[in-house]
Scaffold this motif. Structure first.
Motif, PDB file in Angstrom:
ATOM      1  N   TYR A   1       0.819  -1.223   0.000  1.00  0.00           N
ATOM      2  CA  TYR A   1       0.000   0.000   0.000  1.00  0.00           C
ATOM      3  C   TYR A   1       0.846   1.263   0.000  1.00  0.00           C
ATOM      4  O   TYR A   1       0.318   2.361  -0.195  1.00  0.00           O
TER       5      TYR A   1
ATOM      6  N   VAL B   1      -5.500   6.050  -5.737  1.00  0.00           N
ATOM      7  CA  VAL B   1      -6.713   5.364  -5.270  1.00  0.00           C
ATOM      8  C   VAL B   1      -6.911   4.050  -6.020  1.00  0.00           C
ATOM      9  O   VAL B   1      -7.238   3.014  -5.422  1.00  0.00           O
ATOM     10  N   LEU B   2      -6.703   4.071  -7.332  1.00  0.00           N
ATOM     11  CA  LEU B   2      -6.849   2.862  -8.140  1.00  0.00           C
ATOM     12  C   LEU B   2      -5.881   1.770  -7.682  1.00  0.00           C
ATOM     13  O   LEU B   2      -6.282   0.606  -7.478  1.00  0.00           O
ATOM     14  N   GLU B   3      -4.609   2.126  -7.508  1.00  0.00           N
ATOM     15  CA  GLU B   3      -3.621   1.131  -7.121  1.00  0.00           C
ATOM     16  C   GLU B   3      -3.810   0.665  -5.674  1.00  0.00           C
ATOM     17  O   GLU B   3      -3.478  -0.487  -5.351  1.00  0.00           O
ATOM     18  N   LEU B   4      -4.349   1.500  -4.820  1.00  0.00           N
ATOM     19  CA  LEU B   4      -4.689   1.062  -3.463  1.00  0.00           C
ATOM     20  C   LEU B   4      -5.781   0.004  -3.506  1.00  0.00           C
ATOM     21  O   LEU B   4      -5.723  -1.002  -2.775  1.00  0.00           O
ATOM     22  N   GLN B   5      -6.777   0.207  -4.365  1.00  0.00           N
ATOM     23  CA  GLN B   5      -7.854  -0.775  -4.501  1.00  0.00           C
ATOM     24  C   GLN B   5      -7.342  -2.081  -5.091  1.00  0.00           C
ATOM     25  O   GLN B   5      -7.756  -3.164  -4.679  1.00  0.00           O
ATOM     26  N   ARG B   6      -6.420  -1.988  -6.033  1.00  0.00           N
ATOM     27  CA  ARG B   6      -5.831  -3.205  -6.612  1.00  0.00           C
ATOM     28  C   ARG B   6      -4.988  -3.941  -5.575  1.00  0.00           C
ATOM     29  O   ARG B   6      -5.027  -5.176  -5.485  1.00  0.00           O
TER      30      ARG B   6
ATOM     31  N   HIS C   1      -5.410  -3.916  -2.416  1.00  0.00           N
ATOM     32  CA  HIS C   1      -6.310  -4.452  -1.390  1.00  0.00           C
ATOM     33  C   HIS C   1      -7.141  -5.620  -1.914  1.00  0.00           C
ATOM     34  O   HIS C   1      -7.801  -6.316  -1.144  1.00  0.00           O
TER      35      HIS C   1
ATOM     36  N   ILE D   1      -9.680  -5.273  -3.977  1.00  0.00           N
ATOM     37  CA  ILE D   1     -11.051  -4.842  -4.269  1.00  0.00           C
ATOM     38  C   ILE D   1     -11.277  -4.762  -5.767  1.00  0.00           C
ATOM     39  O   ILE D   1     -12.339  -5.150  -6.280  1.00  0.00           O
ATOM     40  N   LEU D   2     -10.292  -4.244  -6.488  1.00  0.00           N
ATOM     41  CA  LEU D   2     -10.381  -4.075  -7.936  1.00  0.00           C
ATOM     42  C   LEU D   2      -9.523  -5.142  -8.618  1.00  0.00           C
ATOM     43  O   LEU D   2      -8.295  -5.109  -8.530  1.00  0.00           O
ATOM     44  N   ARG D   3     -10.181  -6.063  -9.289  1.00  0.00           N
ATOM     45  CA  ARG D   3      -9.464  -7.176  -9.903  1.00  0.00           C
ATOM     46  C   ARG D   3      -9.707  -7.285 -11.416  1.00  0.00           C
ATOM     47  O   ARG D   3      -9.183  -8.203 -12.052  1.00  0.00           O
TER      48      ARG D   3
ATOM     49  N   SER E   1      -8.326  -2.808 -15.273  1.00  0.00           N
ATOM     50  CA  SER E   1      -7.775  -1.896 -14.265  1.00  0.00           C
ATOM     51  C   SER E   1      -6.260  -1.776 -14.356  1.00  0.00           C
ATOM     52  O   SER E   1      -5.690  -0.760 -13.967  1.00  0.00           O
TER      53      SER E   1
END
Length: 263
Positions: free
Chosen positions: A107, A161-166, A168, A170-172, A176
């Motif tokens: 992160y 924000v995008l890379e934090l979601q990836r 975590h 959340i975004l798979r 993305s």
């Protein structure tokens, strides 16, 4: 023999990182500094031109002080943004070696982009409220430089924000992985049209403008390299490990260029 192979196996990522860093600095930094030296060659000419200006056209002390303050603010903004970009690149390079002991490191580098984006969004133009008298609406609609600064801030925040979601999980979605390269190329393209009013004033404005332009050109070239290498680092093929190292190395090179920015 087995232990020796294991040692070399463990050292391979470090060697690849060093080679990627060396390649990045070899390509980007000399061009940036050579461009600066070329731009500074014009300073003497502008100083001679300034000596021939009528006295009534000379800047008064208050205006000169304001220009100096704006110069210092702009350089500080670039330097701080560069620090966070260098930090992000270092976190990426170190992640493979320390993620077992510190899982949260995945992160760290996106968070660097978020912090940088917040800083640029709020502090990049202190003539705006709450630091200055201008409203955000007036600044965004009357000053192209302000609008571009805020757009760059949104790009940094979007990437973070995008890379934090990836990171975590959340975004798979497959798509993305291409957002970062796309935003990097978009931001690098915009730099070719970056409006910078600070260099339009002063006795050496021609040299200052050229110096600013060549530095932003170097930023743009680095940005294109970052976008391309990030896209290839997300692609399964033989050279993927190299681009996984080249991507953060180019981030570090860009950050270094930002940290030596001068007007």
């Amino acid at each position: 023999m087995t232990s020796l192979s294991a040692v070399f196996g463990r050292a391979k990522p470090a060697v690849e990182s060093i080679l990627a860093l060396a390649f990045s600095f070899l390509i980007l930094l000399p061009s940036g500094f050579c461009s600066l030296a070329h731009a500074q060659d014009h300073t003497a000419h502008d100083m001679r031109a300034a000596m021939s200006m009528p006295m009534e056209e000379e800047m008064d002390s208050l205006k000169a002080a304001k220009l100096l303050a704006d110069k210092g603010e702009s350089e500080f903004n670039h330097h701080l943004a560069g620090f966070f970009v260098v930090l992000a690149g270092l976190f990426i390079l170190a992640e493979a070696d320390i993620r077992n002991r510190w899982p949260a490191v995945r992160y760290a580098w996106p968070f660097c982009f978020v912090i940088s984006g917040i800083f640029v969004l709020i502090w990049s133009d202190t003539e705006l409220w709450p630091f200055g008298p201008q409203s955000w609406y007036y600044g965004l609609t009357h000053h192209l430089e302000v609008l571009q600064h805020k757009f760059f801030a949104v790009l940094l925040l979007a990437v973070g924000v995008l890379e934090l979601q990836r990171a975590h999980g959340i975004l798979r979605a497959r798509w993305s992985r291409w957002i970062f390269p796309f935003l990097a190329v978009a931001g690098s393209s915009l730099l070719f049209f970056h409006d910078h009013q600070a260099g339009m004033h002063g006795p050496h404005h021609l040299a200052v403008m050229q110096r600013i332009q060549v530095q932003h050109f170097s930023f743009s070239i680095a940005g294109f390299g970052i976008g391309l290498s990030k896209g290839l680092a997300e692609t399964k093929f033989t050279w993927q490990p190299f681009f996984e190292r080249l991507f953060p190395a180019l981030l570090i090179a860009l950050g270094a260029l930002l940290m030596v920015y001068v007007e």
